[in-house]
Design a protein around this motif. Sequence first.
Motif, PDB file in Angstrom:
ATOM      1  N   ASP A 150      15.588  20.490 -29.448  1.00 36.28           N
ATOM      2  CA  ASP A 150      15.338  21.648 -30.305  1.00 36.28           C
ATOM      3  C   ASP A 150      15.194  21.272 -31.779  1.00 36.28           C
ATOM      4  O   ASP A 150      15.185  22.146 -32.648  1.00 36.28           O
ATOM      5  N   LEU A 151      15.081  19.964 -32.085  1.00 37.04           N
ATOM      6  CA  LEU A 151      14.990  19.526 -33.482  1.00 37.04           C
ATOM      7  C   LEU A 151      13.678  18.785 -33.773  1.00 37.04           C
ATOM      8  O   LEU A 151      12.925  19.164 -34.672  1.00 37.04           O
ATOM      9  N   GLU A 152      13.427  17.737 -32.998  1.00 35.38           N
ATOM     10  CA  GLU A 152      12.280  16.866 -33.282  1.00 35.38           C
ATOM     11  C   GLU A 152      10.954  17.592 -33.050  1.00 35.38           C
ATOM     12  O   GLU A 152      10.694  18.110 -31.962  1.00 35.38           O
ATOM     13  N   PRO A 249       9.606  32.948 -25.400  1.00 36.62           N
ATOM     14  CA  PRO A 249      10.639  32.555 -24.450  1.00 36.62           C
ATOM     15  C   PRO A 249      10.914  31.053 -24.553  1.00 36.62           C
ATOM     16  O   PRO A 249      10.053  30.303 -24.999  1.00 36.62           O
ATOM     17  N   ARG A 250      12.089  30.622 -24.150  1.00 34.15           N
ATOM     18  CA  ARG A 250      12.502  29.222 -24.116  1.00 34.15           C
ATOM     19  C   ARG A 250      12.677  28.619 -25.506  1.00 34.15           C
ATOM     20  O   ARG A 250      12.583  27.406 -25.678  1.00 34.15           O
ATOM     21  N   CYS A 251      12.921  29.476 -26.507  1.00 31.48           N
ATOM     22  CA  CYS A 251      13.342  28.957 -27.811  1.00 31.48           C
ATOM     23  C   CYS A 251      14.869  29.006 -27.838  1.00 31.48           C
ATOM     24  O   CYS A 251      15.485  29.687 -27.031  1.00 31.48           O
ATOM     25  N   THR A 327      16.097  31.961 -25.369  1.00 37.46           N
ATOM     26  CA  THR A 327      15.392  33.219 -25.114  1.00 37.46           C
ATOM     27  C   THR A 327      14.751  33.175 -23.730  1.00 37.46           C
ATOM     28  O   THR A 327      14.285  32.125 -23.296  1.00 37.46           O
ATOM     29  N   VAL A 328      14.752  34.303 -23.034  1.00 37.30           N
ATOM     30  CA  VAL A 328      13.987  34.381 -21.787  1.00 37.30           C
ATOM     31  C   VAL A 328      12.942  35.485 -21.936  1.00 37.30           C
ATOM     32  O   VAL A 328      13.000  36.306 -22.851  1.00 37.30           O
ATOM     33  N   GLU A 329      11.944  35.462 -21.055  1.00 38.95           N
ATOM     34  CA  GLU A 329      10.876  36.470 -21.044  1.00 38.95           C
ATOM     35  C   GLU A 329      11.451  37.866 -21.322  1.00 38.95           C
ATOM     36  O   GLU A 329      12.427  38.263 -20.698  1.00 38.95           O
TER      37      GLU A 329
END
Lengths: 351, 351
Positions: A150-152, A249-251, A327-329
């Motif tokens: 979640d960084l690079e 989503p997926r964040c 996060t999801v859909e």
Amino acid sequence: METLDRLKRLVEARLDRDLPVDSRAVENILIALTKTDDFWAAVRASRELYLVVAKAIEVFADEGLVSIDDRRIVLTESGRAIISGLGVGSTRYRCEACEGKGIVVPKDAVYDEFMKIVGSRPSAVQQYDQGYIRPYDTLARLAFIDKNGDLEGRSIVILGDDDLLSLAALISGKPRRIAVFEIDSRLVDFIGAEAKKRGGEIEIYQHDLRKPLPDAVLGRFDTFVTDPSETLGGLKMFIGRGISALRGPRCAGYFGLTRVEASLKKWSAVQRMIVDEFGCVITDAIEEFHEYVNWDYLERMTGWTYAPVKAHPTVHWYTSTLFRIETVEGFKGLEDEIEEEIYLDDEAASV
Amino acid sequence: METLDRLKRLVEARLDRDLPVDSRAVENILIALTKTDDFWAAVRASRELYLVVAKAIEVFADEGLVSIDDRRIVLTESGRAIISGLGVGSTRYRCEACEGKGIVVPKDAVYDEFMKIVGSRPSAVQQYDQGYIRPYDTLARLAFIDKNGDLEGRSIVILGDDDLLSLAALISGKPRRIAVFEIDSRLVDFIGAEAKKRGGEIEIYQHDLRKPLPDAVLGRFDTFVTDPSETLGGLKMFIGRGISALRGPRCAGYFGLTRVEASLKKWSAVQRMIVDEFGCVITDAIEEFHEYVNWDYLERMTGWTYAPVKAHPTVHWYTSTLFRIETVEGFKGLEDEIEEEIYLDDEAASV
């Protein structure tokens, strides 16, 4: 059992606020006192609300279960007898190599550089409930974010940056974009100046998060990080604003949550908010990931008058659990202006 | 971004089941392949559904992003170019001293004794989705329970005991009461015989958890532990039955949850169940706390036909997150009989 229930009722009767107390809390505080004679360390070890621990110890003293001198809280024989009758206890298995975090921060150039920066940071002010975590823990949090991808190459937004995570992220050279929302002009100036010295780019917004994030930021980020004030309004505001900055989503989002000023009743309300209202999922929760540096305004905080021993802490007593959410859909952040009180509720002790 | 979306659509098109795929999953699988050329290790590192990883690698091969020989999956130059264009990645910071668990198990008499017991345990059978965790991880789970004050002097119930936690708990000498619900008569007999050898008391019920717990157990325990089958029905059954055994607020439950066979969409449904329906709160979630011992029936599991490389794993590829939950006022377990399928859904790969 009857003894615990009686003690629980005595603690309840002594509280001048509406706080959840149960016999397990009483038990947890007793167990903590088998491990330390220091009030602050007992708050930490018990994992119970500061204000409840303080009042419980007063009750224990009245009941002859502990004796209190100017610095120490010591179980009496009758206190020990109660615990031994219950047969309960806990054992410490914490990994000393990582202090229970599960990850280790390399002592590299980023580490050295960040330690230099924090030497000249502004001190915490009470107005914004600004206690900050140890510099090592800021780097550990950054490492944890990096470990999760979640960084690079990601865009990261930080809501309230008392911990100076933005500067650690900048020095790491990994994020694609870094933005900070911070209400305190001293921190805004400090972060801006340090970033400039390094020729780095951090977008800094001096902003009161009761107002929505600007359009240029809404729905644009991969990752948010925040350390909320722990009223329900504050938790909703910091986490909800963070989610509103995410682009799909997926964040991921990261935040800290204590047991010191947030009961499990409040944890439960926050989690219902996260999974139902905000449509996110909890992927990680690591206890005591953050230890807070003892702040200057201790004697002016609400909790000080409650402290059964008026001695300053010699340990890091204030810790928080690191949460990661994804996060999801169908997820949804907080985009409205809010009016709620964000710094004060019945469980607050550090403001 | 367009490349990721295209890859995501190709993976979706290739799946013969209804599984959530998103571009972050594709990205996570690509990042995993920068770290290992082993299929099983890539499943673990990606944190994505086994079946999605398997199909994504087929798509990557068709697109010339990886080359597959009989044992290895290697990124091609064009595969590397895509990842480098995205600029994303992750770094490993795992603490080797505790393998990321945050706690260390002492190598004491309990350790030695438990290692002796597991030497003669029954092997895992597919019928009950019975892969079990490493003996060290059973002891680590017990230590984690003990650290939280949920073992010593407590009554503990274990729903499905493939991991033999009951025997570890018995040897520790700490719980006040230990009960086990287990469907497999081989395990029932083994646990019974080993407990008897030690003159210890474990209440063992051979029981199909689709039926409610007996009255003698409902609402009587402080702590439950379970490792659910990962269909929604299975999760509801194992966790819900566990909660129904707890005697009041502030009791604790422990369970494992994988990313291998449970998408975050499913995680989200489980968490909504836990916080809303069951009225509990999540206090801890530690990734990769459990590593599963590779089981014998690998070639007979659903996922085997999907594997892009038909080589046996040389690593522990199947891991799970350890969750701790706590009951809060008004909580509610599962007391009805259930009819749902508990072993099979679209995400299942190991059965």
